[in-house]
Design a protein around this motif. Structure first.
Motif, PDB file in Angstrom:
ATOM      1  N   GLU A 171       0.657  -1.253   0.103  1.00  0.00           N
ATOM      2  CA  GLU A 171      -0.050  -0.068   0.055  1.00  0.00           C
ATOM      3  C   GLU A 171       0.848   1.270   0.043  1.00  0.00           C
ATOM      4  OE1 GLU A 171      -1.273   0.484   4.277  1.00  0.00           O
ATOM      5  OE2 GLU A 171      -1.016  -1.453   3.802  1.00  0.00           O
ATOM      6  N   GLU A 189      -3.165   5.249  -6.119  1.00  0.00           N
ATOM      7  CA  GLU A 189      -4.688   4.946  -6.385  1.00  0.00           C
ATOM      8  C   GLU A 189      -5.438   5.561  -7.600  1.00  0.00           C
ATOM      9  OE1 GLU A 189      -9.036   5.183  -4.061  1.00  0.00           O
ATOM     10  OE2 GLU A 189      -7.169   5.468  -2.948  1.00  0.00           O
ATOM     11  N   ALA A 239      -4.873  -7.251   0.478  1.00  0.00           N
ATOM     12  CA  ALA A 239      -6.405  -6.987   1.033  1.00  0.00           C
ATOM     13  C   ALA A 239      -5.970  -5.395   1.351  1.00  0.00           C
ATOM     14  CB  ALA A 239      -6.633  -7.754   2.371  1.00  0.00           C
ATOM     15  N   SER A 240      -4.867  -5.099   1.875  1.00  0.00           N
ATOM     16  CA  SER A 240      -5.036  -3.400   2.143  1.00  0.00           C
ATOM     17  C   SER A 240      -5.076  -2.574   0.914  1.00  0.00           C
ATOM     18  CB  SER A 240      -3.761  -3.143   2.899  1.00  0.00           C
ATOM     19  OG  SER A 240      -2.619  -3.437   2.170  1.00  0.00           O
ATOM     20  N   ALA A 288      -6.814  -3.851  -2.204  1.00  0.00           N
ATOM     21  CA  ALA A 288      -8.007  -4.262  -2.841  1.00  0.00           C
ATOM     22  C   ALA A 288      -9.159  -3.310  -2.026  1.00  0.00           C
ATOM     23  CB  ALA A 288      -8.015  -5.763  -2.761  1.00  0.00           C
ATOM     24  N   GLN A 289      -8.947  -3.423  -0.833  1.00  0.00           N
ATOM     25  CA  GLN A 289     -10.192  -2.717  -0.208  1.00  0.00           C
ATOM     26  C   GLN A 289     -10.724  -1.384  -0.509  1.00  0.00           C
ATOM     27  OE1 GLN A 289      -9.235  -3.372   3.846  1.00  0.00           O
ATOM     28  NE2 GLN A 289      -7.815  -1.605   4.244  1.00  0.00           N
ATOM     29  N   GLN A 290      -9.364  -0.634  -1.024  1.00  0.00           N
ATOM     30  CA  GLN A 290      -9.632   0.615  -1.635  1.00  0.00           C
ATOM     31  C   GLN A 290     -10.351   0.619  -2.783  1.00  0.00           C
ATOM     32  OE1 GLN A 290      -6.437   3.525  -0.297  1.00  0.00           O
ATOM     33  NE2 GLN A 290      -5.293   1.580   0.428  1.00  0.00           N
ATOM     34  N   SER A 316     -12.149  -2.251  -4.493  1.00  0.00           N
ATOM     35  CA  SER A 316     -12.933  -3.184  -5.021  1.00  0.00           C
ATOM     36  C   SER A 316     -14.369  -2.971  -5.402  1.00  0.00           C
ATOM     37  CB  SER A 316     -12.710  -4.642  -4.001  1.00  0.00           C
ATOM     38  OG  SER A 316     -12.986  -4.192  -2.696  1.00  0.00           O
ATOM     39  N   ALA A 317     -14.693  -1.936  -4.194  1.00  0.00           N
ATOM     40  CA  ALA A 317     -16.172  -1.592  -4.251  1.00  0.00           C
ATOM     41  C   ALA A 317     -16.718  -0.903  -5.474  1.00  0.00           C
ATOM     42  CB  ALA A 317     -16.524  -0.873  -3.103  1.00  0.00           C
ATOM     43  N   PRO A 352     -16.345  -3.892  -9.087  1.00  0.00           N
ATOM     44  CA  PRO A 352     -16.797  -5.350  -8.374  1.00  0.00           C
ATOM     45  C   PRO A 352     -16.261  -6.317  -9.604  1.00  0.00           C
ATOM     46  CG  PRO A 352     -18.586  -4.169  -9.274  1.00  0.00           C
ATOM     47  CD  PRO A 352     -17.621  -3.104  -9.185  1.00  0.00           C
ATOM     48  N   HIS A 381      -8.740  -8.487  -7.379  1.00  0.00           N
ATOM     49  CA  HIS A 381      -8.535  -9.792  -6.848  1.00  0.00           C
ATOM     50  C   HIS A 381      -7.323  -9.708  -5.618  1.00  0.00           C
ATOM     51  CE1 HIS A 381     -10.407 -11.077 -10.343  1.00  0.00           C
ATOM     52  NE2 HIS A 381      -9.636 -10.390 -11.097  1.00  0.00           N
ATOM     53  N   THR A 382      -7.940 -10.290  -4.693  1.00  0.00           N
ATOM     54  CA  THR A 382      -7.055 -10.250  -3.260  1.00  0.00           C
ATOM     55  C   THR A 382      -6.348 -11.473  -3.203  1.00  0.00           C
ATOM     56  OG1 THR A 382      -8.582  -8.784  -1.959  1.00  0.00           O
ATOM     57  CG2 THR A 382      -7.215 -10.053  -0.647  1.00  0.00           C
TER      58      THR A 382
END
Length: 211
Positions: free
Chosen positions: A44, A51, A70-71, A73-75, A77-78, A81, A85-86
């Motif tokens: 990250e 980003e 994950a750190s 992807a969570q920024q 993925s929403a 969709p 991929h994590t």
């Protein structure tokens, strides 16, 4: 496979008319993700994860996908969709026609008072290229071309040399070098080349090589 070095830690890999981009960060050129079919991000920190660049790439081409931890992807993925991929240590996947294995879990220690974040490295096409992100991760198989973080707040040249010796690649190309001045480059070139035990190479941003 064609390898193109972009500024700092960003690398572009091309084969069969498809392009895989690794770690386009804030020090990378604005066109670092142009034409990418897939993007990999190791962690990250902004010199590896911009980003804005990733959102622009995803907006520009609905076929572009990203693989990351994950750190990151969570920024993203929403808003995108199914396209972010994590992944984590031990995972394998195919991105833009490249076979990728994930190695490593934690960022190198910057200082004991700074909590360690997650970091993964990507081994591409069975060891043809390995990008470790911000860690000195040693994959459990042979590496042909190592992307070598030569200068960072978390490393020193003795560790860099020992890392090359442990990985035993055929060749090592410098990355993570945006903070390294031109005055220092000959020193790094000499010491890593003389002591690392592998061919030590450097590409200027925008330059390419076949690997």
């Amino acid at each position: 496979m064609k390898l193109t070095k972009k500024s700092h830690a960003c690398v572009r890999l091309e084969k069969g008319g498809r392009t895989l981009v690794l770690d386009p960060g804030v020090f990378s050129e604005e066109d670092a993700t142009a034409g990418a079919d897939a993007i990999l991000v190791t962690h990250e920190h902004p010199d590896h994860f911009d980003e804005g660049k990733l959102r622009a790439a995803l907006d520009a081409d609905p076929a572009v996908e990203i693989w990351t931890l994950a750190s990151v992807a969570q920024q993203l993925s929403a808003a995108f969709p199914g396209r972010v991929h994590t992944v984590g240590h031990g995972d394998t996947f195919t991105a833009a026609g490249f076979d990728v294995q994930v190695h490593g879990e934690l960022h190198a220690v910057i200082h004991p008072d700074i909590p360690r974040i997650t970091n993964v490295g990507y081994l591409v096409d069975g060891g043809q290229v390995f990008h470790p992100g911000d860690a000195l991760t040693v994959p459990d198989q042979q590496v042909e071309t190592l992307m070598l973080p030569v200068m960072a707040p978390w490393n020193k040249i003795s560790e860099v040399i020992e890392y090359v010796r442990e990985v035993k690649p055929q060749r090592a190309y410098d990355i993570h070098d945006a903070l390294l001045t031109d005055l220092a480059r000959p020193i790094y070139d000499h010491q890593i080349g003389a002591l690392g035990g592998a061919e030590h190479l450097r590409l200027a941003p925008g330059a390419s090589a076949e690997v």
